[in-house]
Each structure stands twice: as structure tokens, then as C-alpha cells.
Motif scaffolding. Structure first.
Motif, PDB file in Angstrom:
ATOM      1  N   MET A 188       0.725  -1.156   0.070  1.00  0.00           N
ATOM      2  CA  MET A 188      -0.077   0.071  -0.014  1.00  0.00           C
ATOM      3  C   MET A 188       0.865   1.216  -0.038  1.00  0.00           C
ATOM      4  O   MET A 188       1.473   1.386   0.988  1.00  0.00           O
ATOM      5  CB  MET A 188      -1.053   0.108   1.318  1.00  0.00           C
ATOM      6  N   SER A 189       0.781   2.098  -1.015  1.00  0.00           N
ATOM      7  CA  SER A 189       1.782   3.122  -1.388  1.00  0.00           C
ATOM      8  C   SER A 189       1.848   4.337  -0.031  1.00  0.00           C
ATOM      9  O   SER A 189       2.673   4.637   0.111  1.00  0.00           O
ATOM     10  CB  SER A 189       1.288   3.757  -2.655  1.00  0.00           C
ATOM     11  N   LYS A 190       0.549   4.620   0.425  1.00  0.00           N
ATOM     12  CA  LYS A 190       0.382   5.514   1.225  1.00  0.00           C
ATOM     13  C   LYS A 190       0.985   5.037   2.525  1.00  0.00           C
ATOM     14  O   LYS A 190       1.732   5.746   3.384  1.00  0.00           O
ATOM     15  CB  LYS A 190      -0.935   6.001   1.465  1.00  0.00           C
ATOM     16  N   ILE A 191       0.867   3.870   2.904  1.00  0.00           N
ATOM     17  CA  ILE A 191       1.460   3.286   4.228  1.00  0.00           C
ATOM     18  C   ILE A 191       2.794   3.100   4.096  1.00  0.00           C
ATOM     19  O   ILE A 191       3.810   3.289   4.824  1.00  0.00           O
ATOM     20  CB  ILE A 191       0.695   1.888   4.569  1.00  0.00           C
ATOM     21  N   ARG A 192       3.343   2.748   2.769  1.00  0.00           N
ATOM     22  CA  ARG A 192       4.720   2.683   2.525  1.00  0.00           C
ATOM     23  C   ARG A 192       5.523   4.056   2.815  1.00  0.00           C
ATOM     24  O   ARG A 192       6.498   4.039   3.182  1.00  0.00           O
ATOM     25  CB  ARG A 192       5.147   1.992   1.023  1.00  0.00           C
ATOM     26  N   PHE A 193       4.940   5.145   2.138  1.00  0.00           N
ATOM     27  CA  PHE A 193       5.445   6.646   2.177  1.00  0.00           C
ATOM     28  C   PHE A 193       5.357   6.849   3.774  1.00  0.00           C
ATOM     29  O   PHE A 193       6.453   7.459   4.189  1.00  0.00           O
ATOM     30  CB  PHE A 193       4.704   7.213   1.450  1.00  0.00           C
ATOM     31  N   ALA A 194       4.343   6.401   4.479  1.00  0.00           N
ATOM     32  CA  ALA A 194       4.268   7.025   5.869  1.00  0.00           C
ATOM     33  C   ALA A 194       5.305   6.359   6.919  1.00  0.00           C
ATOM     34  O   ALA A 194       6.004   6.780   7.689  1.00  0.00           O
ATOM     35  CB  ALA A 194       3.014   6.961   6.430  1.00  0.00           C
ATOM     36  N   CYS A 195       5.652   5.008   6.345  1.00  0.00           N
ATOM     37  CA  CYS A 195       6.686   4.071   7.102  1.00  0.00           C
ATOM     38  C   CYS A 195       8.040   4.835   6.679  1.00  0.00           C
ATOM     39  O   CYS A 195       8.920   5.000   7.866  1.00  0.00           O
ATOM     40  CB  CYS A 195       6.708   2.727   6.650  1.00  0.00           C
ATOM     41  N   LYS A 196       8.240   5.366   5.648  1.00  0.00           N
ATOM     42  CA  LYS A 196       9.571   5.718   5.055  1.00  0.00           C
ATOM     43  C   LYS A 196       9.784   7.295   5.961  1.00  0.00           C
ATOM     44  O   LYS A 196      10.632   7.610   6.292  1.00  0.00           O
ATOM     45  CB  LYS A 196       9.619   5.972   3.650  1.00  0.00           C
ATOM     46  N   ASN A 197       8.606   8.058   5.912  1.00  0.00           N
ATOM     47  CA  ASN A 197       8.637   9.231   6.566  1.00  0.00           C
ATOM     48  C   ASN A 197       8.808   9.141   8.085  1.00  0.00           C
ATOM     49  O   ASN A 197       9.567   9.838   8.686  1.00  0.00           O
ATOM     50  CB  ASN A 197       7.340   9.895   6.286  1.00  0.00           C
ATOM     51  N   LEU A 198       8.301   8.196   8.785  1.00  0.00           N
ATOM     52  CA  LEU A 198       8.520   7.869  10.272  1.00  0.00           C
ATOM     53  C   LEU A 198       9.770   7.429  10.368  1.00  0.00           C
ATOM     54  O   LEU A 198      10.610   7.935  11.432  1.00  0.00           O
ATOM     55  CB  LEU A 198       7.511   6.850  10.670  1.00  0.00           C
TER      56      LEU A 198
END
Length: 312
Positions: free
Chosen positions: A292-302
Motif C-alpha cells: 500500500m503506497s500511502k502506508i509505505r510512504f508513511a513508514c519511510k517518513n516515520l
């Protein structure tokens, strides 16, 4: 978990354990690492969903409920196994045994209901996108999640009131069907209740999921390229994998509990009995986090925000 001085009716002996000598310590270490990985992967994704406002949507609320359910189910089993592996006496007090049955039974029901409401959410988002925000609000999502947990709680309570005459369970953990077979009284009514509850939960949820996916695939096959991309970019691939993964594991466990599998190799029998309690809690956060792209981006951000604290 251990109670060597228990009266036979007050505790159960788990006869599926065998003495493997020093291999017990290796199994303990591997299982401990596995459990820590389950905890970390699920908690990390739960924190990511809770801390990101962009993920405060019904789809991610359902995913959060799924992660909580899987962490709950694995916690109902794995700490118990860790204690039993290093124990000389593989016994468990009856109240703890019933508590474990309740946790596993509730986990199974909540998992099926979570997967069902997730498929309904995707059905509304893809087949009726213009009315999605009015039909699937965060408040409705909260009601559906609460109903899933509460109904499974009520289903599980009915299974923990029995008068027992036996104490031997041929399994690594407490199993509802095997414990019911040890009852002194007539269990016909309870067996019918468990059969109806089990199959209505499984068949009802799987039929609902199959119906929603048939509608989704019909819309995608006749729709535009944008519609198909939207279906693929949301949680459809990991959700389908979660459904197959958990359904196959639960089917193995149900069949194994109710049919004679003594001719099956012991290692395979143990693997199949633990599959639905161990594999989905580890696989789900990895699949949803990677796909899931939005979760993947949020994980990288965190992780980028945490990196200065981890490497000062």
C-alpha cells in the motif's frame, strides 16, 4: 502457566509435546525471535496509522483493527508455547486453558469479520466512488469494528462453562473441540452451537467476501484503465492474500480437530495446527506495509524522523 500439583480436573496435560533435549532451547530462541518480530512489525504499522492524519480513513481503521486482532491472537498462543517448551511438566491450569480457548476463538471470529468489512469498504470505494464518503464514514467504520469485536466476544463466552472429567489434550495448546470432548455431561447442544457458530461465521463471511469481489471484478473488467489502477493501488492484492492465507490456515485447523490425523507426520500436524495463529500475524503487516503506497510512504517518513535518535 505451570501448576504441577493440580488436581486432574483442575488442570490439563498437553500430550503433544516431546522431549527434544537441547533442541528445546533452539526452538525457544527461534520462537522468541519470531514473536518479537510479530510484535515489532504489527506495533510499528499501528503507530504509523495512528500518527498520520492522511491515514485516518475507514480503510486504514479496518486495517488497524486487523493488526490489533492478529497481535491479540498471537499473544494468546506464543507466550504460552515459550513457557511450555522449557517446561518439564506440560500442564496448564483449567482457567488459563479456558482463557486461551476464548482468546483463540475470539481472534478467529474477529479476523474473519475484519476481512469481511474490509472487502465491503473496497466494494463501496470502487463500485460506488461518488457516494463512498457518505456511505463509509469514520463513525460507521467504528461501529462496524465494535460490532465485530463484541459479537465475537459473546460467541466465545459460551464455550468456557463446562464440567470436565478428563485432563489429557493431544495438542500443543488448548483446543475448544478437544476440551468439549472431555466434558462429563452431554455436549450435544454445545457441539451444535459450536458447529453453527463456526460455519455461519466462516461461510457467511466468505460468501460476503466472494460477492463483493465478484462485483469489484465486474466493475474493473468493464471499467476504464483508471478504475483498474485504483483497484490495484488500494488494499486489494494484500487483502486477497490475507483472506486466502487465513482461510486456508483456519480450514486446516478445523479439519485437523475433527478428523483422525494420527497417520499424518507429527511435524506437519504441528505446523498445520499453528499456521493460522502464527503466519498471518507476521505476513499481514509486511504485505500491507510493502504493497500500500500511502502506508509505505508513511513508514519511510516515520523512519526518517527516527533515524537521528537511532544514530546520534
Amino acid at each position: 502457566f505451570l501448576s504441577p500439583s493440580c488436581h486432574p480436573v483442575a488442570c490439563f496435560s498437553l500430550s503433544a509435546y516431546t522431549d527434544m533435549g537441547l533442541l528445546n532451547y533452539l526452538c525457544f530462541m527461534l520462537l522468541m525471535c519470531f514473536y518479537l518480530l510479530v510484535i515489532c512489525s504489527n506495533l510499528f504499522l499501528m503507530v504509523v496509522i495512528c500518527m498520520n492524519r492522511s491515514l485516518q480513513e475507514p480503510m486504514y481503521m479496518f486495517l488497524l483493527s486487523l493488526l490489533v486482532s492478529e497481535l491479540y491472537g498471537s499473544t494468546g498462543l506464543l507466550p504460552f508455547l515459550l513457557v511450555q517448551i522449557l517446561s518439564d511438566l506440560h500442564t496448564v491450569a483449567a482457567p488459563l486453558c479456558f482463557l486461551q480457548i476464548f482468546c483463540i476463538y475470539m481472534y478467529t471470529g474477529v479476523e474473519f469479520f475484519n476481512l469481511t468489512v474490509m472487502s465491503y469498504d473496497r466494494y463501496v470505494a470502487i463500485c460506488d466512488p461518488l457516494r463512498y464518503r457518505s456511505r463509509m464514514t469514520p463513525q460507521k467504520a467504528a461501529v462496524l469494528i465494535s460490532a465485530s469485536w463484541f459479537s465475537c466476544f459473546l460467541l466465545g463466552v459460551a464455550l468456557i462453562s463446562l464440567t470436565l472429567c478428563g485432563s489429557f489434550i493431544n495438542k500443543l495448546y488448548c483446543d475448544a473441540y478437544l476440551v468439549v470432548k472431555l466434558s462429563c455431561s452431554d455436549t450435544t447442544g454445545l457441539n451444535i452451537y459450536e458447529l453453527i457458530a463456526t460455519f455461519s461465521t466462516i461461510i457467511g463471511t466468505l460468501v460476503s467476501i466472494l460477492y463483493t469481489y465478484m462485483k469489484i471484478f465486474l466493475v474493473c473488467s468493464s471499467g476504464s484503465q483508471q478504475t483498474r489502477q485504483k483497484a490495484v493501488s488500494t488494499c486489494l492484492p494484500p487483502h486477497l492474500a490475507s483472506i486466502l492465507n487465513f482461510s486456508i490456515g483456519a480450514s486446516f485447523e478445523i479439519l485437523q480437530s475433527r478428523f483422525d490425523v494420527n497417520n499424518m507426520p507429527n511435524v506437519l500436524r504441528i505446523f498445520l495446527s499453528l499456521y493460522f495463529l502464527m503466519v498471518p500475524p507476521l505476513v499481514s503487516p509486511l504485505m500491507y506495509g510493502l504493497k500500500m503506497s500511502k502506508i509505505r510512504f508513511a513508514c519511510k517518513n516515520l523512519t526518517s524522523h527516527l533515524r537521528p535518535f537511532l544514530h546520534p
